[in-house]
Design an enzyme around this catalytic site. Structure first.
Site, mmCIF file in Angstrom:
data_model
loop_
_atom_site.group_PDB
_atom_site.id
_atom_site.type_symbol
_atom_site.label_atom_id
_atom_site.label_comp_id
_atom_site.label_asym_id
_atom_site.label_seq_id
_atom_site.Cartn_x
_atom_site.Cartn_y
_atom_site.Cartn_z
ATOM 1 N N VAL A 13 0.830 -1.207 0.000
ATOM 2 C CA VAL A 13 0.000 0.000 0.000
ATOM 3 C C VAL A 13 0.865 1.258 0.000
ATOM 4 C CG1 VAL A 13 -1.638 1.351 1.384
ATOM 5 C CG2 VAL A 13 -2.006 -1.068 1.028
ATOM 6 N N ARG A 39 13.866 -4.033 2.084
ATOM 7 C CA ARG A 39 12.747 -3.523 1.284
ATOM 8 C C ARG A 39 13.081 -2.144 0.716
ATOM 9 N NH1 ARG A 39 6.457 -4.826 2.948
ATOM 10 N NH2 ARG A 39 6.239 -6.187 1.177
ATOM 11 N N THR A 92 -1.048 -4.911 9.594
ATOM 12 C CA THR A 92 -1.962 -5.089 10.729
ATOM 13 C C THR A 92 -2.518 -6.521 10.696
ATOM 14 O OG1 THR A 92 -3.725 -4.164 9.341
ATOM 15 C CG2 THR A 92 -2.688 -2.670 10.919
ATOM 16 N N ALA A 168 -6.836 -2.695 -5.006
ATOM 17 C CA ALA A 168 -6.658 -4.153 -5.047
ATOM 18 C C ALA A 168 -5.310 -4.430 -5.693
ATOM 19 C CB ALA A 168 -7.778 -4.803 -5.844
ATOM 20 N N LEU A 221 -13.795 -1.964 6.670
ATOM 21 C CA LEU A 221 -14.012 -3.380 7.024
ATOM 22 C C LEU A 221 -15.247 -3.913 6.305
ATOM 23 C CD1 LEU A 221 -13.360 -3.454 10.905
ATOM 24 C CD2 LEU A 221 -11.765 -3.923 9.042
ATOM 25 N N ASN A 224 -14.708 -4.639 2.463
ATOM 26 C CA ASN A 224 -13.997 -5.905 2.242
ATOM 27 C C ASN A 224 -14.886 -7.102 2.577
ATOM 28 O OD1 ASN A 224 -11.705 -4.902 1.156
ATOM 29 N ND2 ASN A 224 -10.364 -5.335 2.890
ATOM 30 N N LEU A 227 -17.315 -7.667 -0.300
ATOM 31 C CA LEU A 227 -16.644 -8.254 -1.477
ATOM 32 C C LEU A 227 -16.373 -9.743 -1.241
ATOM 33 C CD1 LEU A 227 -14.133 -5.364 -2.287
ATOM 34 C CD2 LEU A 227 -16.060 -6.097 -3.707
ATOM 35 N N CYS A 276 -5.917 -9.465 3.294
ATOM 36 C CA CYS A 276 -6.907 -8.629 3.981
ATOM 37 C C CYS A 276 -8.314 -9.208 4.188
ATOM 38 C CB CYS A 276 -7.015 -7.293 3.260
ATOM 39 S SG CYS A 276 -5.463 -6.394 3.366
HETATM 40 P P1 NAD Z 1 3.042 -4.822 4.008
HETATM 41 O O1 NAD Z 1 3.325 -5.890 4.992
HETATM 42 O O2 NAD Z 1 3.308 -5.075 2.552
HETATM 43 O O3 NAD Z 1 3.856 -3.499 4.390
HETATM 44 C C1 NAD Z 1 3.905 -2.979 5.681
HETATM 45 C C2 NAD Z 1 5.310 -2.435 5.920
HETATM 46 O O4 NAD Z 1 5.331 -1.704 7.153
HETATM 47 C C3 NAD Z 1 6.401 -3.501 6.051
HETATM 48 O O5 NAD Z 1 7.385 -3.311 5.046
HETATM 49 C C4 NAD Z 1 6.979 -3.288 7.463
HETATM 50 O O6 NAD Z 1 8.367 -3.508 7.546
HETATM 51 C C5 NAD Z 1 6.626 -1.837 7.722
HETATM 52 N N1 NAD Z 1 6.605 -1.472 9.141
HETATM 53 C C6 NAD Z 1 5.964 -2.092 10.152
HETATM 54 N N2 NAD Z 1 6.153 -1.417 11.308
HETATM 55 C C7 NAD Z 1 6.928 -0.347 11.025
HETATM 56 C C8 NAD Z 1 7.458 0.727 11.793
HETATM 57 N N3 NAD Z 1 7.181 0.833 13.094
HETATM 58 N N4 NAD Z 1 8.225 1.644 11.173
HETATM 59 C C9 NAD Z 1 8.495 1.558 9.854
HETATM 60 N N5 NAD Z 1 8.009 0.566 9.074
HETATM 61 C C10 NAD Z 1 7.232 -0.375 9.643
HETATM 62 O O7 NAD Z 1 1.508 -4.425 4.221
HETATM 63 P P2 NAD Z 1 0.497 -3.835 3.134
HETATM 64 O O8 NAD Z 1 -0.034 -4.933 2.284
HETATM 65 O O9 NAD Z 1 1.100 -2.651 2.508
HETATM 66 O O10 NAD Z 1 -0.701 -3.389 4.083
HETATM 67 C C11 NAD Z 1 -0.577 -2.285 4.947
HETATM 68 C C12 NAD Z 1 -1.939 -1.956 5.514
HETATM 69 O O11 NAD Z 1 -2.824 -1.583 4.447
HETATM 70 C C13 NAD Z 1 -2.641 -3.107 6.227
HETATM 71 O O12 NAD Z 1 -3.355 -2.578 7.308
HETATM 72 C C14 NAD Z 1 -3.604 -3.651 5.198
HETATM 73 O O13 NAD Z 1 -4.741 -4.236 5.789
HETATM 74 C C15 NAD Z 1 -4.002 -2.390 4.449
HETATM 75 N N6 NAD Z 1 -4.402 -2.594 3.045
HETATM 76 C C16 NAD Z 1 -3.697 -3.453 2.255
HETATM 77 C C17 NAD Z 1 -4.053 -3.591 0.906
HETATM 78 C C18 NAD Z 1 -3.304 -4.532 -0.004
HETATM 79 O O14 NAD Z 1 -3.759 -4.725 -1.129
HETATM 80 N N7 NAD Z 1 -2.192 -5.118 0.405
HETATM 81 C C19 NAD Z 1 -5.093 -2.821 0.373
HETATM 82 C C20 NAD Z 1 -5.772 -1.943 1.219
HETATM 83 C C21 NAD Z 1 -5.408 -1.832 2.549
HETATM 84 C C1 UGA Z 2 -9.122 -6.575 -1.862
HETATM 85 C C2 UGA Z 2 -10.182 -5.541 -2.265
HETATM 86 O O1 UGA Z 2 -10.629 -5.838 -3.603
HETATM 87 C C3 UGA Z 2 -9.612 -4.124 -2.203
HETATM 88 O O2 UGA Z 2 -10.660 -3.182 -2.474
HETATM 89 C C4 UGA Z 2 -9.046 -3.874 -0.799
HETATM 90 O O3 UGA Z 2 -8.472 -2.587 -0.723
HETATM 91 C C5 UGA Z 2 -7.999 -4.916 -0.493
HETATM 92 O O4 UGA Z 2 -8.602 -6.240 -0.582
HETATM 93 C C6 UGA Z 2 -7.458 -4.809 0.903
HETATM 94 O O5 UGA Z 2 -8.055 -4.218 1.763
HETATM 95 O O6 UGA Z 2 -6.397 -5.417 1.069
HETATM 96 P P1 UGA Z 2 -7.088 -7.756 -3.083
HETATM 97 O O7 UGA Z 2 -7.166 -8.717 -1.941
HETATM 98 O O8 UGA Z 2 -5.780 -7.176 -3.422
HETATM 99 O O9 UGA Z 2 -8.089 -6.540 -2.840
HETATM 100 O O10 UGA Z 2 -7.620 -8.476 -4.428
HETATM 101 P P2 UGA Z 2 -9.077 -8.883 -4.939
HETATM 102 O O11 UGA Z 2 -9.158 -8.594 -6.368
HETATM 103 O O12 UGA Z 2 -10.148 -8.358 -4.078
HETATM 104 O O13 UGA Z 2 -9.033 -10.469 -4.790
HETATM 105 C C7 UGA Z 2 -9.056 -11.097 -3.520
HETATM 106 C C8 UGA Z 2 -9.215 -12.588 -3.695
HETATM 107 O O14 UGA Z 2 -10.518 -12.911 -4.171
HETATM 108 C C9 UGA Z 2 -8.242 -13.214 -4.709
HETATM 109 O O15 UGA Z 2 -7.785 -14.440 -4.196
HETATM 110 C C10 UGA Z 2 -9.078 -13.408 -5.949
HETATM 111 O O16 UGA Z 2 -8.638 -14.460 -6.768
HETATM 112 C C11 UGA Z 2 -10.443 -13.721 -5.330
HETATM 113 N N1 UGA Z 2 -11.571 -13.395 -6.210
HETATM 114 C C12 UGA Z 2 -11.823 -12.116 -6.564
HETATM 115 C C13 UGA Z 2 -12.399 -14.419 -6.655
HETATM 116 O O17 UGA Z 2 -12.193 -15.614 -6.336
HETATM 117 N N2 UGA Z 2 -13.462 -14.096 -7.458
HETATM 118 C C14 UGA Z 2 -13.736 -12.818 -7.821
HETATM 119 O O18 UGA Z 2 -14.731 -12.610 -8.554
HETATM 120 C C15 UGA Z 2 -12.891 -11.804 -7.367
#
Ligand code: NAD
Ligand code: UGA
Length: 469
Positions: A13, A39, A92, A168, A221, A224, A227, A276
């Site tokens: 993110v 990283r 988280t 996503a 929350l 998600n 979805l 997530c």
């Molecule tokens: P991630 O694990 O890829 O990245 C998090 C990073 O934060 C790590 O590199 C870690 O080393 C760093 N970190 C942790 N504690 C730290 C600190 N105290 N100081 C500096 N760096 C620190 O996680 P992500 O997938 O980017 O997700 C981050 C948040 O966003 C989560 O809460 C997740 O639920 C939310 N989110 C994720 C997605 C997604 O598609 N991955 C989409 C929407 C929301």
């Molecule tokens: C999801 C949400 O789509 C984002 O809006 C959100 O920000 C994110 O979670 C988050 O909070 O982390 P992401 O998990 O990256 O995004 O990807 P998605 O496209 O939602 O797919 C999630 C899972 O569902 C995958 O395993 C995918 O293959 C599956 N999926 C998705 C299905 O099996 N069928 C579908 O029709 C869509």
């Protein structure tokens, strides 16, 4: 006025989000910081293919803005000190031990960010929750930020906003450039306007929603959960299709044509993965139980239960069709990422399915377009499903194969797990010449043309297909 932004957390993110803000806001100076030096080094790599996150379109943006108004650093303190606005974008995950274990989020990383900001920040700082957090976390952050700090004598003040991210993986750049909405929750109108103005550099004003803090946290929350619930709904129907002779793609198409339902997120598959969906639903379950809403908790928990069941039933289907015995059988695995166009494997259905197959004695040859061998090794070793506690890599029962066709040489079956486009049009005639006989194709994404496969004497089981043999 905001001039300098610090984003704590250079993950899936933090990196892409700040890259898009930097691209659209050349007047802002943005630094993404992380405690993970490796990283940060990857984000700074001169080879754009070495970025730690694979996202279509991300490399091009990074090449434009890195070193101009976007930088990556592990000097967290320095960055916090000089920032006017700080995004908290750290991980988280679900708590493993103690109160709420297995359900609520582990907030240790968020809390440590808040403490560090309290210690170091100077002047007025707008702190923005970008991580997805349990409802009411903003209060915890406020409590920490507003507590006195004897080590910091400078004049300090804070505003706390919630600005959850809806991107996503695999489509992050499009989602960030053209979001359906941007959500800003808070109780400080001025701070909300400041953040709104930043987004208005590229997001139409009418797409920016302002709410109170708790609505914002809960909306993330809920979105998600909705979805994920659609995926569990369509997956439950896929099982009925197989039993009755209906076809899941036809059903999804007919159902999705209703404009009140819509066509998106109706693709049946091996269950949702990703870091997530499960975590955020479990957070909702925990919240509901905390407030005594047990029926609500049960409703959402079932979305997760169906997801686990889908993975389990696919694995059982495979064992059944391979005569109940996988010992000494070679199985090709196409796809390990939790979805296409990402190198992320967190909660990928491939992990539990592969571990179950290995535990049955199968030898796996695994291919993925973007996931590295070392990630797969880590995932297979760590997995809780390895009930025999066998050190998988020591037993030498899987390999990583960069060539799709080579995974199938002398194989008894192939399982398509991730919807990478490279898997859609394989040369099945070529496959039929290199595999064992009988050979099974298991299509868990329901994307292959059965006729094309059967033509060469290969068997196919397709998820949600009522015509399976
Ligand atoms: P991630 O694990 O890829 O990245 C998090 C990073 O934060 C790590 O590199 C870690 O080393 C760093 N970190 C942790 N504690 C730290 C600190 N105290 N100081 C500096 N760096 C620190 O996680 P992500 O997938 O980017 O997700 C981050 C948040 O966003 C989560 O809460 C997740 O639920 C939310 N989110 C994720 C997605 C997604 O598609 N991955 C989409 C929407 C929301
Ligand atoms: C999801 C949400 O789509 C984002 O809006 C959100 O920000 C994110 O979670 C988050 O909070 O982390 P992401 O998990 O990256 O995004 O990807 P998605 O496209 O939602 O797919 C999630 C899972 O569902 C995958 O395993 C995918 O293959 C599956 N999926 C998705 C299905 O099996 N069928 C579908 O029709 C869509």
């Amino acid at each position: 006025m905001v001039k300098k932004i610090c984003c704590i957390g250079a993950g899936y993110v933090g990196g892409p989000t700040m890259a898009v803000i930097a691209k659209n806001c050349p007047h802002l100076s943005i630094e993404v910081v992380d405690i993970n030096q490796k990283r940060i080094d990857s984000w700074n790599s001169s080879n754009i293919n070495n970025l730690p996150v694979f996202e279509p379109g991300l490399g091009e943006i990074i090449e434009k803005v890195r070193g101009v108004n976007l930088s990556f650093s592990s000097d967290v303190e320095k960055s916090i000190r000089s920032a006017d606005m700080i995004f908290i974008s750290v991980n988280t995950p679900i708590k493993k031990n103690g109160v709420g274990a297995g359900e609520t989020s582990d907030l240790r990383w968020v809390e440590s960010c808040a403490r560090q900001i309290n210690e170091i920040a100077e002047g007025h700082t707008i702190v923005v929750e970008k991580s997805t957090l349990p409802v009411k976390t903003a209060q915890t952050i406020k409590d920490i930020l507003f507590s006195s700090n004897p080590h910091n004598n400078s004049d300090r003040s804070f505003s706390v906003l919630s600005n959850p991210e809806f991107l996503a993986e695999g489509t992050a750049i499009i989602d960030l450039e053209k979001p359906d909405r941007v959500l800003i929750g808070g109780d400080d109108k001025d701070a909300m306007e400041v953040l709104k103005k930043i987004y208005m550099n590229w997001v139409p004003k009418e797409k920016i929603i302002l709410t109170n803090l708790w609505s914002s946290e809960l909306s993330k929350l809920s979105a998600n959960a909705f979805l994920a619930q659609r995926i569990s709904s369509i997956n439950s129907i896929s099982a009925i299709c197989e039993a009755t002779g209906a076809n899941i793609n036809e059903v999804a198409n007919a159902v999705g044509k209703d404009s009140r339902i819509g066509e998106k997120f109706l693709k049946a598959g091996p269950g949702f993965g990703g870091s997530c969906f499960k975590k955020d639903i479990l957070n909702l379950v925990y919240l509901a139980k905390y407030y005594g809403l047990y029926e609500v908790a049960d409703f959402w928990r079932n979305v997760v239960e169906i997801n686990l069941w889908q993975q389990e039933r696919i694995y059982q289907e495979i064992v059944k069709r391979l005569f109940g015995n996988l010992a000494d059988k070679k199985i090709a695995i196409l796809g390990f990422a939790f979805k296409e166009n990402t190198n992320d494997t967190r909660e990928s259905p491939a992990i539990s399915i592969c571990n179950n197959l290995i535990n049955e004695g199968a030898y796996l040859s695994i291919h993925d377009e973007k996931v590295s061998e070392s990630t797969i090794r880590k995932d297979l070793k760590m997995d809780e499903f390895n009930t025999n506690n066998v050190k998988i890599e020591d037993k030498n029962n899987w390999d990583f194969e960069p060539n799709i066709y080579k995974t199938m040489v002398n194989a008894d079956a192939v399982i398509l797990l991730t919807q990478w486009s490279a898997y859609k049009n394989l040369e099945w005639e070529k496959v039929s010449r290199i595999v064992k006989n009988p050979f099974w194709v298991f299509d868990t994404r329901s994307i292959l043309v059965c006729k094309e496969i059967k033509k060469y004497g290969l068997n196919i089981w397709q998820l949600g297909n009522g015509d399976n043999d």
